[in-house]
Scaffold this motif. Structure first.
Motif, PDB file in Angstrom:
ATOM      1  N   ASP A 538      38.799  44.520  42.313  1.00 32.77           N
ATOM      2  CA  ASP A 538      38.364  45.799  41.885  1.00 32.77           C
ATOM      3  C   ASP A 538      37.776  46.682  43.408  1.00 32.77           C
ATOM      4  O   ASP A 538      38.034  47.616  43.214  1.00 32.77           O
ATOM      5  N   PHE A 542      42.764  47.608  42.666  1.00 30.16           N
ATOM      6  CA  PHE A 542      44.049  46.885  41.915  1.00 30.16           C
ATOM      7  C   PHE A 542      43.625  46.062  40.843  1.00 30.16           C
ATOM      8  O   PHE A 542      44.447  45.350  40.114  1.00 30.16           O
ATOM      9  N   TYR A 543      42.358  45.977  40.232  1.00 31.01           N
ATOM     10  CA  TYR A 543      41.967  45.398  38.991  1.00 31.01           C
ATOM     11  C   TYR A 543      42.737  46.000  37.646  1.00 31.01           C
ATOM     12  O   TYR A 543      42.863  47.201  37.748  1.00 31.01           O
ATOM     13  N   LYS A 544      43.197  45.006  37.039  1.00 27.77           N
ATOM     14  CA  LYS A 544      43.781  45.247  35.669  1.00 27.77           C
ATOM     15  C   LYS A 544      43.171  44.511  34.716  1.00 27.77           C
ATOM     16  O   LYS A 544      42.574  43.469  34.948  1.00 27.77           O
ATOM     17  N   PRO A 545      42.845  45.010  33.257  1.00 28.93           N
ATOM     18  CA  PRO A 545      42.222  43.923  32.393  1.00 28.93           C
ATOM     19  C   PRO A 545      42.890  42.757  32.081  1.00 28.93           C
ATOM     20  O   PRO A 545      42.267  41.604  31.870  1.00 28.93           O
ATOM     21  N   GLU A 546      44.289  42.693  32.576  1.00 33.20           N
ATOM     22  CA  GLU A 546      45.123  41.383  32.059  1.00 33.20           C
ATOM     23  C   GLU A 546      44.589  40.419  33.184  1.00 33.20           C
ATOM     24  O   GLU A 546      44.890  39.254  33.097  1.00 33.20           O
ATOM     25  N   HIS A 547      43.884  40.624  34.476  1.00 37.52           N
ATOM     26  CA  HIS A 547      43.572  39.835  35.243  1.00 37.52           C
ATOM     27  C   HIS A 547      42.580  38.807  34.790  1.00 37.52           C
ATOM     28  O   HIS A 547      42.511  37.610  35.219  1.00 37.52           O
TER      29      HIS A 547
END
Length: 576
Positions: A538, A542-547
């Motif tokens: 975050d 680079f944060y994405k929901p799939e993480h």
């Protein structure tokens, strides 16, 4: 005490921790510190004179190096008990570094040793400002044991000629032993008799007079024999007249043409002085249940070395024998060091005449006795039983000190230790985990033959940091573990707890493994450090929901999800 005075003392304590303790000194400690200080001086006098000979300097310089450095350390050091002064390892380093540069010129030798000591002190102070106190651990225990054992052998080979009354000029173990054997016929029997008497006195003193320092007893007895029997007239070499009075304060000369060579030697001298001193300081602090500040200790030893250089002394370190005497005699505070310095000053002012009768053979015996006690064969054997490679480093350092000089041996041993460290870190142990019947948790299937893995699941552990120098190895090993699981693999779980740090190259390696497994239809999961990894992603955008679906707080949670989503209920996976 007024609040303003307390605040001032707190500010001073940041740079000179000893000042507040001296201001608040309790008179109840005075008798103990006085007795301990006199006892320390009794050890420091003969040892300082003897160690000066190892350094290749006049006997009085050993006393000078035991004077002002004690006062300076009392102000700036953080150990209540450490006694600083001449040390076998630092003296050997001085001789090895200065002798080739001095080319037989005594005045140049003195100037170079003073400059080397001052530079080493400056290196220590600079290291303190850079907070490099962790360098106390830079010389590993095997290297330090090898260094001390090598110094022990060097001292022994350098002093046996003095015991027998003839010089030995060859270098190296075998040449010195051959020269010694060839000159045995030149033995001066009165000198040998004095040397053996001094050795016998040091061996018997701990048994018959356990409260007296063996070196002092041996020196007094041998000097008494010389004076009573007139042995100096029969060819027994003695110290002769020592200059009375305290040393003058003057800066050492610095031959600019030798500066590059001196800088390299001073860096090694600073490292050895600090590492050796911290071993002593830490051991006595642990024994007496108090803490020391290694960064401040770096500055204190640096200031003490500069003080030695300003008073015609030479490099010093923490002195284990004198610190042990301070502890055994009941010294409670750093004031014991001040009393020791005062006692040495009294000897320099009023009692140098008796020192003229001290035979050189007795000082040689003191150094031989010290060298034998310095050789740590028990620790060397313990290291051999634990790790033969580390033992090899110790032996290599030991032989290198004798054959090539302490600085070169240290550099070689540290270089080899770093190579070994990089090799271990670049190729850390990795393992696939499974369940062992009757043992809680997950365990390596390689070390437990009865461990069973979980069909469709691989739990992979990489025991080390994931950084640029092992990222490729990690990627290869992780994919090999996935390949070994066969076509039925559904989940690949990374145990993130042992991954103590991950750099950018390591993150790319994780991404590569994720990508290749995704192409095979394998779900990539990271268990452990979930909050830490999500915060990093975050923070850097680079944060994405799939993480959220890839990261689990623990292996237990990952296994529960695998059991619920993939495995049929009739074949459960253990939660623990």
């Amino acid at each position: 005490m007024p609040q303003s005075a307390v605040t001032l003392l707190e500010r001073i304590a940041r740079f000179a921790p000893g000042v507040p303790e001296l201001v608040r000194y309790r008179l109840a400690d005075l008798p103990y510190d006085l007795a301990a200080g006199v006892s320390v001086a009794a050890v420091a006098l003969p040892v300082g004179v003897a160690y000066a000979q190892i350094a290749g300097l006049g006997p009085e310089t050993g006393l000078y190096a035991s004077l002002l450095p004690l006062l300076v350390y009392a102000l700036f050091g953080t150990s209540r008990q450490l006694i600083v002064g001449p040390d076998a390892a630092t003296c050997a380093l001085i001789a090895a570094s200065v002798a080739p540069l001095a080319a037989g010129d005594p005045a140049r030798y003195v100037a170079l040793s003073g400059a080397l000591t001052c530079l080493a002190g400056l290196f220590c102070i600079a290291a303190s400002f850079l907070r490099l106190g962790a360098l106390a651990d830079f010389l590993s225990r095997p290297i330090l044991v090898g260094l001390m054992n090598g110094v022990s052998i060097s001292i022994l080979l350098g002093q046996i000629g003095k015991l027998f009354g003839f010089p030995i000029e060859a270098g190296g173990i075998v040449p010195r032993l051959l020269e010694f054997a060839s000159r045995l016929g030149q033995t001066h029997l009165p000198t040998l008799g004095v040397g053996l008497t001094a050795l016998a006195a040091m061996v018997l003193t701990p048994r018959l007079l356990p409260r007296l320092p063996p070196a002092l007893v041996a020196t007094v007895i041998s000097a008494g024999l010389v004076a009573a029997l007139g042995l100096d007239a029969r060819g027994v070499a003695v110290l002769g007249a020592l200059p009375a009075g305290l040393p003058a304060l003057r800066p050492p000369g610095l031959p600019l043409e030798e500066l590059p060579a001196l800088l390299a030697s001073a860096a090694g001298l600073a490292l050895v002085s600090f590492s050796s001193g911290m071993l002593t300081a830490r051991s006595f602090a642990a024994r007496n249940r108090y803490e020391i500040d290694v960064d401040r200790e770096f500055a204190a030893l640096g200031a003490a070395n500069i003080a030695a250089a300003l008073t015609q002394g030479f490099a010093i370190s923490g002195a284990d024998s004198r610190t042990a005497m301070n502890d055994a005699a009941g010294g409670r505070t750093r004031v014991a060091g001040l009393f020791a310095a005062a006692a040495i000053a009294i000897v320099l002012l009023f009692l140098t005449a008796p020192l003229a009768y001290v035979p050189v053979a007795a000082l040689g015996a003191v150094l031989v006795y010290a060298s034998l006690s310095l050789f740590d064969y028990r620790t060397l054997y313990d290291i051999y039983r634990m790790d033969r490679v580390e033992c090899g480093l110790a032996v290599l350092t030991m032989l290198g000190v004798v054959g090539f000089g302490a600085i070169n041996a240290i550099l070689l041993a540290v270089g080899l230790a770093l190579v070994r460290f990089v090799r271990i870190t670049a190729r850390p142990r990795d393992e696939v985990l499974g369940k062992v019947e009757g043992i809680p948790g997950l365990h390596s299937v390689e070390r437990h033959r009865d461990a069973r893995t979980f069909p469709g699941l691989v739990i992979y552990r990489f025991d080390g940091p994931l950084t640029f120098f092992n990222a490729t190895y990690f990627r290869q090993r992780a994919l090999l573990a996935a390949d070994a699981a066969g076509a039925g693999l559904r989940w690949f779980v990374i145990d993130a707890i042992p991954l103590s740090s991950i750099d950018v190259t390591g993150l790319y390696a994780l991404h590569d493994v994720y990508g290749e497994l995704a192409e095979r239809g394998v779900r990539f999961v990271v268990a452990g450090r979930r909050a830490e990894l999500l915060a990093w992603l975050d923070e850097h955008g680079f944060y994405k929901p799939e993480h959220d679906a890839m990261l689990y707080p623990t292996l237990r949670q990952a296994l529960k999800t695998f059991r619920r989503e993939v495995r049929p209920a009739r074949a459960p996976v253990a939660d623990d």
